[in-house]
Write a protein that holds these residues in place. Sequence first.
Motif, PDB file in Angstrom:
ATOM      1  N   SER A   1       0.838  -1.211   0.000  1.00 18.29           N
ATOM      2  CA  SER A   1       0.000   0.000   0.000  1.00 18.29           C
ATOM      3  C   SER A   1       0.866   1.251   0.000  1.00 18.29           C
ATOM      4  CB  SER A   1      -0.926  -0.002   1.222  1.00 18.29           C
ATOM      5  OG  SER A   1      -1.794  -1.115   1.199  1.00 18.29           O
ATOM      6  N   LYS A   2       1.911   1.260   0.831  1.00 19.42           N
ATOM      7  CA  LYS A   2       2.794   2.423   0.895  1.00 19.42           C
ATOM      8  C   LYS A   2       3.631   2.572  -0.378  1.00 19.42           C
ATOM      9  CE  LYS A   2       3.102   2.534   5.932  1.00 19.42           C
ATOM     10  NZ  LYS A   2       3.934   2.254   7.124  1.00 19.42           N
ATOM     11  N   ALA A   3       3.802   1.472  -1.119  1.00 12.80           N
ATOM     12  CA  ALA A   3       4.549   1.530  -2.378  1.00 12.80           C
ATOM     13  C   ALA A   3       3.625   1.862  -3.558  1.00 12.80           C
ATOM     14  CB  ALA A   3       5.253   0.195  -2.617  1.00 12.80           C
ATOM     15  N   ASN A   4       2.394   2.304  -3.231  1.00 15.64           N
ATOM     16  CA  ASN A   4       1.405   2.671  -4.262  1.00 15.64           C
ATOM     17  C   ASN A   4       1.032   1.493  -5.156  1.00 15.64           C
ATOM     18  OD1 ASN A   4       1.136   5.446  -3.528  1.00 15.64           O
ATOM     19  ND2 ASN A   4       3.080   5.883  -4.542  1.00 15.64           N
ATOM     20  N   ARG A   5       1.052   0.320  -4.582  1.00 20.57           N
ATOM     21  CA  ARG A   5       0.621  -0.875  -5.317  1.00 20.57           C
ATOM     22  C   ARG A   5      -0.616  -1.436  -4.627  1.00 20.57           C
ATOM     23  NH1 ARG A   5       6.128  -4.087  -6.943  1.00 20.57           N
ATOM     24  NH2 ARG A   5       4.579  -5.673  -7.489  1.00 20.57           N
ATOM     25  N   GLU A   6      -1.621  -0.549  -4.536  1.00 11.11           N
ATOM     26  CA  GLU A   6      -2.832  -0.916  -3.799  1.00 11.11           C
ATOM     27  C   GLU A   6      -3.593  -2.053  -4.472  1.00 11.11           C
ATOM     28  OE1 GLU A   6      -3.688   2.325  -6.679  1.00 11.11           O
ATOM     29  OE2 GLU A   6      -2.276   2.117  -5.024  1.00 11.11           O
ATOM     30  N   ASN A   7      -3.488  -2.191  -5.802  1.00 13.66           N
ATOM     31  CA  ASN A   7      -4.185  -3.294  -6.476  1.00 13.66           C
ATOM     32  C   ASN A   7      -3.598  -4.640  -6.057  1.00 13.66           C
ATOM     33  OD1 ASN A   7      -5.913  -1.575  -7.867  1.00 13.66           O
ATOM     34  ND2 ASN A   7      -4.525  -1.356  -9.607  1.00 13.66           N
TER      35      ASN A   7
ATOM     36  N   ARG B   1      -7.106   3.084   4.488  1.00 15.68           N
ATOM     37  CA  ARG B   1      -6.278   4.291   4.308  1.00 15.68           C
ATOM     38  C   ARG B   1      -5.788   4.393   2.860  1.00 15.68           C
ATOM     39  NH1 ARG B   1      -4.176   2.704   9.468  1.00 15.68           N
ATOM     40  NH2 ARG B   1      -4.793   4.183  11.094  1.00 15.68           N
ATOM     41  N   THR B   2      -5.428   3.236   2.289  1.00 13.55           N
ATOM     42  CA  THR B   2      -4.945   3.233   0.904  1.00 13.55           C
ATOM     43  C   THR B   2      -6.043   3.691  -0.044  1.00 13.55           C
ATOM     44  OG1 THR B   2      -3.464   1.395   1.433  1.00 13.55           O
ATOM     45  CG2 THR B   2      -3.920   1.795  -0.883  1.00 13.55           C
TER      46      THR B   2
ATOM     47  N   ARG C   1      -6.661   7.411   0.311  1.00 14.49           N
ATOM     48  CA  ARG C   1      -5.638   8.226  -0.354  1.00 14.49           C
ATOM     49  C   ARG C   1      -5.918   8.350  -1.842  1.00 14.49           C
ATOM     50  NH1 ARG C   1      -1.748   5.585   2.899  1.00 14.49           N
ATOM     51  NH2 ARG C   1      -1.234   4.167   1.194  1.00 14.49           N
ATOM     52  N   LYS C   2      -6.535   7.304  -2.406  1.00 15.05           N
ATOM     53  CA  LYS C   2      -6.873   7.309  -3.827  1.00 15.05           C
ATOM     54  C   LYS C   2      -8.277   7.882  -4.075  1.00 15.05           C
ATOM     55  CE  LYS C   2      -3.057   5.309  -5.112  1.00 15.05           C
ATOM     56  NZ  LYS C   2      -2.086   5.991  -5.980  1.00 15.05           N
TER      57      LYS C   2
ATOM     58  N   GLN D   1      -9.963  14.316   1.491  1.00 14.29           N
ATOM     59  CA  GLN D   1      -9.078  14.141   0.338  1.00 14.29           C
ATOM     60  C   GLN D   1      -9.865  14.052  -0.963  1.00 14.29           C
ATOM     61  OE1 GLN D   1      -7.030  10.702   1.926  1.00 14.29           O
ATOM     62  NE2 GLN D   1      -5.223  11.894   2.465  1.00 14.29           N
TER      63      GLN D   1
END
Length: 553
Positions: A279-285, A312-313, A316-317, A387
């Motif tokens: 999630s923190k690496a922007n790989r939420e999928n 949270r992920t 953020r999106k 957001q």
Amino acid sequence: MGGWEEGFVLGLNGYSSLIDGLFRARRFGEARRLYDEMLEENVMPDCVLYTIMIRGHSEVGRVEEALAFLREMTGRGIVPDTYCYNTLIKGLCDAGHLDEARSLRLEISQHDLFPDSATYTIMICGLCKEGLVLEARQIFDEMGKLGCDPSVHTFNALISGLCKAGKLEEAHSIFNKMNIKPSLFLRLSQNVDRVKDPGHLRKLVEELCEAGLVVKAYKLLRDVMGVVPDVFTYNILMNGFFKEGKPDEALRLFNELRIMNHNSPVDLVTLGTLIDGLSKANRENDAHMLYEQLILKAGRSPSSSICNTLMRTFCRKKRVAKAVSLWFTHITEWTTKAEDKETIELLKHHFEQGCIEEAVRGLIEMDQKNNSTNSFPYTIWLIGFCQARKVEEALKVFTILTEFDIELTPPSCVILIHSLCWEGELASALDVMLYALRKGFSLDQPVGNRLLKKLLMGNKKEEAHKLVVKMGLAGYDMDIYLRAETKKLLYNKVARVSSIPEVIKAPALPANFSSRKLKTLQSRRSFGGLFQGNTESRPACQSEQAFPWRGHL
């Protein structure tokens, strides 16, 4: 503790068991009184009881007294065993007294004893805790030279320390050395049934098993194989790879762990580490795919921490609806009562129809009925709404939480104030700011200055002046907190120290102001620099001259 039944004499073992139990129950004073009573009865302690006393004092941070017990027992001619030394060494390491711990490790050999793997593990943990990973590595290497085999806990301690020190390659190298110990392999290769290579090893094991010598085959494998990494080892390394921005390496380790466990269900801590890192690496999928395949489809109930990470992920999106839907799925899985499942389904329908207030209020009422009220997940949703530029919905969540007296988090207040200012909802932003002051949240300069500037430029000078006064009464040094531009707007001239009204400056503390209240003020939480690139500026709060009556504003 006195008043034993007449005719009953408590011996050394009895005293030892009772004192040990009292220490474990955190009843330090009673344990000491019982020990003193024992001495009065002329019952002398042995190595076991001295070890208990050392551990009991070490666990409450009284390492000097623990060290005195060691000196006392050696003075009485009682030789401490390795376990006794390890107990004190751990206490010294936990307290940061590494010099004394080093001396004790060397002292062990003076009594014809040898440090064991626990001794080395304790030292490695203590050194890594203080950032001395080079010395920790030296001690680790020393173990092999002395013939002391490291345990999986030893490996975990060193790998964790190396990861925290940013030495990920070295940590990975140590990890790779866990499976085979060359010294043992060499030793076995010189026996009668020497092992020439891995293929030969497999053949030997097969032959032993066919001959019915399964135990001997097992011993052979156990001797050749080194320390097998456990799930904690993998978690430490995966977390290290994520921190270094190498999610693919973490995934490779995860797949290796699954193969090692024959694709049996992976524990939720490991999945939580992986999902959080992705999630923190922007790989939420990828994170959500793991969640669906390894948790939901496997019929497992996810932990709240995993669910919060994914929410949270999504927030953020700006996918708040997805985050809320995820929570409804989560609580449905955890709920066993048919009545609650029906309520959850109804509240989910309310949310999908846009009735946010009914959904949130209903969820909180259900939480209260089950004695599980918490600000999560509601503050996550509040931040997500902000957001997604849905400030009206965020404000509804804020209002409901305050209605139920559920404390919001400082980050949620900061983001809500920022969003309300952006939308021009200054009255509501002011309400949130006053709430934060009442709760004792200490917000950084960008938050208060932004709101004050918006009030002043929106012809709300009176409200701005009142907010400045209340912030001063809450413990802020407004002469430092206010930026020059804000001061200029506030007082219609270039800011000087003299331009701040005296009411804002901290007066002397009242006579009835206790030191306990002062410590409470000094420990106030600080947050608010989310929207500022430079996070070095801290809130300028006059802790030692703060106003004690800020809670009554």
